[in-house]
Enzyme design. Structure first.
Site, PDB file in Angstrom:
ATOM      1  N   HIS A  11      13.584   6.799  34.006  1.00 25.32           N
ATOM      2  CA  HIS A  11      13.916   6.446  35.392  1.00 25.32           C
ATOM      3  C   HIS A  11      14.418   7.677  36.125  1.00 25.32           C
ATOM      4  O   HIS A  11      15.176   8.488  35.576  1.00 25.32           O
ATOM      5  CB  HIS A  11      14.929   5.298  35.453  1.00 25.32           C
ATOM      6  CG  HIS A  11      16.314   5.645  34.986  1.00 25.32           C
ATOM      7  ND1 HIS A  11      17.290   6.130  35.827  1.00 25.32           N
ATOM      8  CD2 HIS A  11      16.888   5.558  33.764  1.00 25.32           C
ATOM      9  CE1 HIS A  11      18.409   6.322  35.148  1.00 25.32           C
ATOM     10  NE2 HIS A  11      18.194   5.986  33.889  1.00 25.32           N
ATOM     11  N   ASP A  40      20.985  11.495  32.923  1.00 27.01           N
ATOM     12  CA  ASP A  40      20.676  10.082  33.139  1.00 27.01           C
ATOM     13  C   ASP A  40      19.984   9.914  34.485  1.00 27.01           C
ATOM     14  O   ASP A  40      20.637   9.591  35.474  1.00 27.01           O
ATOM     15  CB  ASP A  40      21.962   9.248  33.082  1.00 27.01           C
ATOM     16  CG  ASP A  40      21.688   7.762  33.096  1.00 27.01           C
ATOM     17  OD1 ASP A  40      20.587   7.357  32.694  1.00 27.01           O
ATOM     18  OD2 ASP A  40      22.576   7.018  33.532  1.00 27.01           O
ATOM     19  N   GLU A  92      16.487   1.894  37.799  1.00 23.20           N
ATOM     20  CA  GLU A  92      17.112   1.470  36.545  1.00 23.20           C
ATOM     21  C   GLU A  92      18.608   1.310  36.708  1.00 23.20           C
ATOM     22  O   GLU A  92      19.211   0.396  36.146  1.00 23.20           O
ATOM     23  CB  GLU A  92      16.813   2.483  35.442  1.00 23.20           C
ATOM     24  CG  GLU A  92      17.227   2.034  34.044  1.00 23.20           C
ATOM     25  CD  GLU A  92      18.670   2.351  33.685  1.00 23.20           C
ATOM     26  OE1 GLU A  92      19.164   1.804  32.686  1.00 23.20           O
ATOM     27  OE2 GLU A  92      19.311   3.152  34.404  1.00 23.20           O
ATOM     28  N   GLU A  93      19.225   2.196  37.476  1.00 23.49           N
ATOM     29  CA  GLU A  93      20.670   2.113  37.663  1.00 23.49           C
ATOM     30  C   GLU A  93      21.075   0.843  38.418  1.00 23.49           C
ATOM     31  O   GLU A  93      22.242   0.467  38.391  1.00 23.49           O
ATOM     32  CB  GLU A  93      21.177   3.353  38.412  1.00 23.49           C
ATOM     33  CG  GLU A  93      20.974   4.664  37.668  1.00 23.49           C
ATOM     34  CD  GLU A  93      21.767   4.762  36.376  1.00 23.49           C
ATOM     35  OE1 GLU A  93      22.578   3.849  36.096  1.00 23.49           O
ATOM     36  OE2 GLU A  93      21.562   5.722  35.629  1.00 23.49           O
ATOM     37  N   GLU A 150      16.463   7.311  27.428  1.00 22.44           N
ATOM     38  CA  GLU A 150      17.699   7.029  28.158  1.00 22.44           C
ATOM     39  C   GLU A 150      18.785   8.049  27.822  1.00 22.44           C
ATOM     40  O   GLU A 150      18.538   9.016  27.103  1.00 22.44           O
ATOM     41  CB  GLU A 150      18.186   5.605  27.847  1.00 22.44           C
ATOM     42  CG  GLU A 150      17.884   4.601  28.949  1.00 22.44           C
ATOM     43  CD  GLU A 150      18.638   4.917  30.246  1.00 22.44           C
ATOM     44  OE1 GLU A 150      19.546   5.756  30.240  1.00 22.44           O
ATOM     45  OE2 GLU A 150      18.308   4.310  31.270  1.00 22.44           O
ATOM     46  N   HIS A 179      27.518  10.020  34.291  1.00 19.64           N
ATOM     47  CA  HIS A 179      27.676   9.370  35.599  1.00 19.64           C
ATOM     48  C   HIS A 179      28.747  10.042  36.457  1.00 19.64           C
ATOM     49  O   HIS A 179      29.448   9.376  37.225  1.00 19.64           O
ATOM     50  CB  HIS A 179      28.018   7.878  35.437  1.00 19.64           C
ATOM     51  CG  HIS A 179      26.802   7.034  35.191  1.00 19.64           C
ATOM     52  ND1 HIS A 179      26.849   5.642  35.237  1.00 19.64           N
ATOM     53  CD2 HIS A 179      25.527   7.352  34.896  1.00 19.64           C
ATOM     54  CE1 HIS A 179      25.642   5.161  34.981  1.00 19.64           C
ATOM     55  NE2 HIS A 179      24.824   6.191  34.771  1.00 19.64           N
TER      56      HIS A 179
END
Length: 882
Positions: free
Chosen positions: A181, A193, A227-228, A254, A330
């Protein structure tokens, strides 16, 4: 003085018979009656069987290594090699546009255009080759329910997927799916990510498209753009795209950390041929069925697209993720420079090799034929992966259990066990061991609670070694103390050598009990206790003569440690992985779970596991006073240092940041009565801490954030009356609400009731429309006695969360139409005129653009210390009663 030196004490002359301690058993006399002091024939046969079992395990590992090398040679030629340099350029370009939340120009236009441009370059370069490339940009709309985070429903509208189909020019009927993603959370560049995975996939596409030999099957490279937003784009592809029907298996890329090795932590369901393909093809294997079973247990607050393909597509797959350095996952620190080229090379080599192997496999054509059972799989220090069917693992587990039973039964059959003496002593010693575990865990938890109560929680977050020094020394010291007391008070007249052998048997018995329990539960992780039983048992039997020979104590020690080397090395590796994953998670697991209790428990369990087959050395040692004194000193010094606040939890060191995570929303809340009038309205800066320490460390820097503005959950309002982005109010209950001027976004939320109808079965059907930013959350709270019987989401069956409320997560891409939906409510027998039958609240979240910031929000953010990572945006909350 160590335990092995103390064994030599038996070489000294014994005391007179009147002073001799009473032996635990009559084994020595029995051996003398046998003639030469050697084990009996049955025990010798059992030793040989155990040795053969050990040899078989080594041969299996070597055969797997040979197979790995052969298969790598078979799949290695005939095409372009993976280039980490090109992959890094892709990574830097994708992250160069900044954060990429769904709906933003950065995600929907800039990143999409770059990916399409690169795919076109690959297609042009490989046009003369044997493969064809087809590209399709999908913008699906749909909804589904998921039990993640207590259960909620997701609705998406025109999110983006880029599907690239690589196949022989003659066509293909069966396809592998490779998924990444390219979207990211707000406020983070999302290098790990999941931009690095998309960069790797682009380069893998380039390598496979330029193969000189045509593939047997095809590959669909899916670059999904949502995806998030809780796995929305993958759901849109697997349930709506026409290519999805030809997908037979998938690889999902991932991240739960930044860089390092990518670990296989989920496979299946069933379909052991996929694990075998990874074992044969991966150049740098790193896999663990323990990680799979831990992740799927739900104790890790995360999920991946693997769930969507498994549950909604009914196809098997492999889930890979980077796990190292989850402290900056993140956050703004997730930048390309933190991902080493070696990590990119490693991931690219593995994914390219596995995909090439799978698309050349005949098993992909009809994977359902090979859908039988699960696989036990684990890697030995990243060198080779051992994998075998779960049913074979069950047989192996019971063989090891039976060998242990025969070993213990043989001891029970000795003349010295008259009246069940050995059985009683084994039971008593097992109780001592279990008591030592319980006392140790209780003591360490008391220490963790004291640390929490004095306000020093998470002192180890930036200094992990301090947790080992404090909780580890407490655990080892308490366990050593319990066994020392047992040795001196209960076993005072028993020979140390006999005690050592007895407590070795205790460790064997307890591990065997764990082995039987996990096997009965059908868990593949039972291979861990199997290794911890098989190798020590084989070692003990093969060294039984050395154990009794007074002159061979040093030889026994060396050989004993060599016999334990493999299972202990693997166990320590698993423990490292557990701490690598769970320590950073404590920084984002909410305000309700005391992290020191969790970490202290993990340290204690690790201590218990690692000490198991070394426990009997306590009884072989003359004295443990010096060791206890050293452990007590370490614990005391560390506790004093921690109590004085010497170790600060967070760090802004760019080389190794450990940020504190804080979420701040500048929000305006409006509450409406049943007649539509405004009951009240307020505005403020709503502040949430994502870890247990709350704002205690922030308050000295930002004094206005203190307990005077703490908020409490209003149970009569949907989701406490605050604009929760995700349904995590059960994890984050410490909130602060600082009054501030109202927000006025350029694109305010528009929400209205379209119709209200009474159905023929007495329910009330409410139809709504909403128009707002790309991210909105809908909260539903039926009044007492009322029930939500239907809605227009998912399969039509409302799914509530742990508190009986309903949460609908909404997002859209570019040019999305107005959101229309309906609810069906069964009213209570006596509806309230003031509260109606249902409360409906909707919040809008502005993650990008001019509406994302306000002067008040910027002013507050400037006051935060540099070791705090603040994720901030503007939101609105509107509540209505019907």
């Amino acid at each position: 003085m160590d335990g092995m030196e103390l064994l030599e004490r038996r070489m000294k002359p014994r005391r007179p018979a009147a002073e001799q301690p009473e032996p635990l058993t009559e084994r020595g006399a029995a051996e003398r009656r046998d003639g030469k002091g050697k084990p009996e024939a049955g025990l010798q046969q059992l030793s040989e069987a155990a040795a053969l079992l050990l040899l078989g395990l080594f041969v299996s590992a070597q055969w797997a290594l040979v197979q790995l090398s052969v298969h790598q040679l078979l799949i290695g030629g005939g095409g372009g090699e993976f280039s980490p340099g090109r992959a890094r350029k892709h990574l830097e370009h994708i992250t160069g546009v900044g954060p990429r939340p769904v709906g933003s120009v950065e995600n929907e236009v800039l990143t999409v255009n770059y990916l399409l441009q690169q795919v076109e370059l690959v297609r042009a370069e490989s046009a003369a080759g044997p493969h064809a490339i087809t590209v399709d940009v999908q913008r699906p709309t749909g909804s589904f329910s998921i039990d993640f985070l207590g259960g909620f429903t997701s609705y998406y509208d025109r999110v983006t997927n880029i599907a690239v189909r690589l196949e022989p020019k003659t066509g293909a009927q069966h396809f592998m799916l490779a998924n990444c993603h390219f979207d990211s959370v707000a406020n983070s560049p999302g290098a790990s990510d999941d931009a690095v995975s998309c960069a790797v996939m682009l380069e893998v596409l380039h390598s496979m498209a330029n193969l000189s030999t045509p593939l047997r099957h095809g590959v669909i490279f899916l670059f999904n753009g949502a995806e998030e937003n809780i796995l929305q784009a993958s759901h849109g592809f697997i349930t709506q795209h026409p290519w999805a029907k030809q997908v037979r298996a998938f690889l999902n890329l991932e991240a739960a950390g930044v860089g390092g090795k990518e670990v296989v932590f989920q496979t299946g369901p069933e379909n052991p041929w996929l694990v075998q393909a990874y074992v044969h093809a991966a150049k740098h294997p790193f896999a663990s069925v323990v990680g799979q079973e831990v992740f799927q247990s739900g104790i890790i607050p995360s999920d991946t697209d693997f769930r969507i393909y498994r549950d909604f597509g009914n196809i098997p797959g492999i889930d890979l993720a980077f796990i190292e350095n989850g402290f900056i996952y993140h956050t703004k620190y997730d930048t390309p420079d933190r991902i080493h080229t070696d990590s990119i090379q490693r991931a690219g080599d593995n994914i390219l090799a596995v995909l090439k192997h799978l698309v050349m496999s005949e098993k992909l054509a009809d994977s359902s034929e090979y859908r039988h059972g699960n696989m036990v799989f684990f890697d030995l220090l990243g060198v080779v992966v051992v994998a075998y069917p779960a049913r074979v693992g069950t047989i192996l587990n019971y063989i090891v259990t039976m060998a242990t039973f025969l070993y213990l039964a043989k001891k029970c059959s000795l003349p010295s066990n008259a009246g069940g003496r050995y059985v009683r002593e084994l039971a008593y010693a097992s109780c001592v061991a279990l008591l030592s575990w319980f006392v140790t865990l209780l003591s360490v938890l008391i220490v963790a609670l004291l640390v929490t109560l004095i306000g020093r929680s998470m002192f180890w977050y930036s200094h992990f070694y301090t947790s080992v020094c404090l909780y580890g020394s407490a655990a080892v010291g308490k366990m050593l103390l319990v066994h020392t007391l047992a040795k001196n008070l209960y076993y005072g007249r028993v020979r140390r050598l006999e005690l050592g052998e007895l407590f070795f048997d205790v460790s064997l018995l307890l591990w065997c009990c764990v082995l039987v329990y996990l096997t009965q539960r059908g868990l593949c992780s039972a291979y861990v206790p199997m290794l911890m039983v098989a190798f020590p048992l084989a070692t003990k039997l093969l060294l039984s003569g050395h154990f009794r020979n007074r002159g061979a104590s040093l030889c026994y020690a060396v050989l004993y440690l060599l016999g334990l080397a493999l299972p202990y090395a693997h166990l320590m590796f698993l423990i490292w992985v557990v701490f690598e994953i769970f320590t950073p998670i404590m920084g984002r697991s909410g305000t309700e779970i005391p992290p020191d209790v969790v970490l202290a428990s993990l340290v204690t369990v690790a201590t218990i596991l690692l000490s198991s087959f070394f426990m009997h050395f306590i009884y072989l040692a003359r004295s443990t006073k010096r060791v206890l004194a050293a452990l007590g000193t370490v614990f005391t010094v560390m506790f004093i240092l921690v109590s004085c606040g010497l170790f600060f939890p967070y760090s802004a060191d760019l080389a190794s940041p450990r940020p504190k995570r804080v979420i701040i929303q500048h929000t305006t809340r409006t509450f409406h009565a049943v007649d539509g009038s405004v009951e009240r309205m307020d505005s403020g800066l709503w502040i949430n801490s994502l870890d247990y320490t709350g704002m205690s460390h922030v308050t000295p820097h930002v004094p206005e954030i203190n307990d005077t503005i703490r908020t409490r959950c209003a149970d009569d309002l949907p989701f406490c009356g605050f604009p929760w982005f995700l349904p995590v109010k059960f994890l984050v209950k410490k909130n602060w609400y600082l009054p501030a001027p109202a927000v006025s976004p350029k694109s305010p939320l528009e929400f209205r009731l379209l119709s209200k109808q009474l159905t023929e079965w007495g329910a009330v059907k409410l139809s709504f429309e909403a128009k707002g930013p790309s991210h909105m959350s809908l909260y539903l709270l039926p009044q007492a006695g009322a029930s939500l019987t239907g809605w227009s989401f998912g399969d039509g069956t409302p799914q509530f969360d742990l508190n009986g409320e309903y949460f609908i997560f909404y997002s859209h891409g570019l040019d999305a139409p107005t959101w229309n939906f309906w609810l069906e409510v069964q009213p209570p027998p006596d509806p309230s005129d003031e509260k109606g039958i249902i409360s409906v609240a909707i919040s809008s979240h502005y993650f990008f653009g001019d509406d994302r910031r306000t002067p008040e929000l910027d002013s507050l953010l400037r006051k935060f210390p540099d070791w705090a990572f603040t994720s901030s945006w503007v939101s609105m909350y509107q509540m209505y009663r019907y």
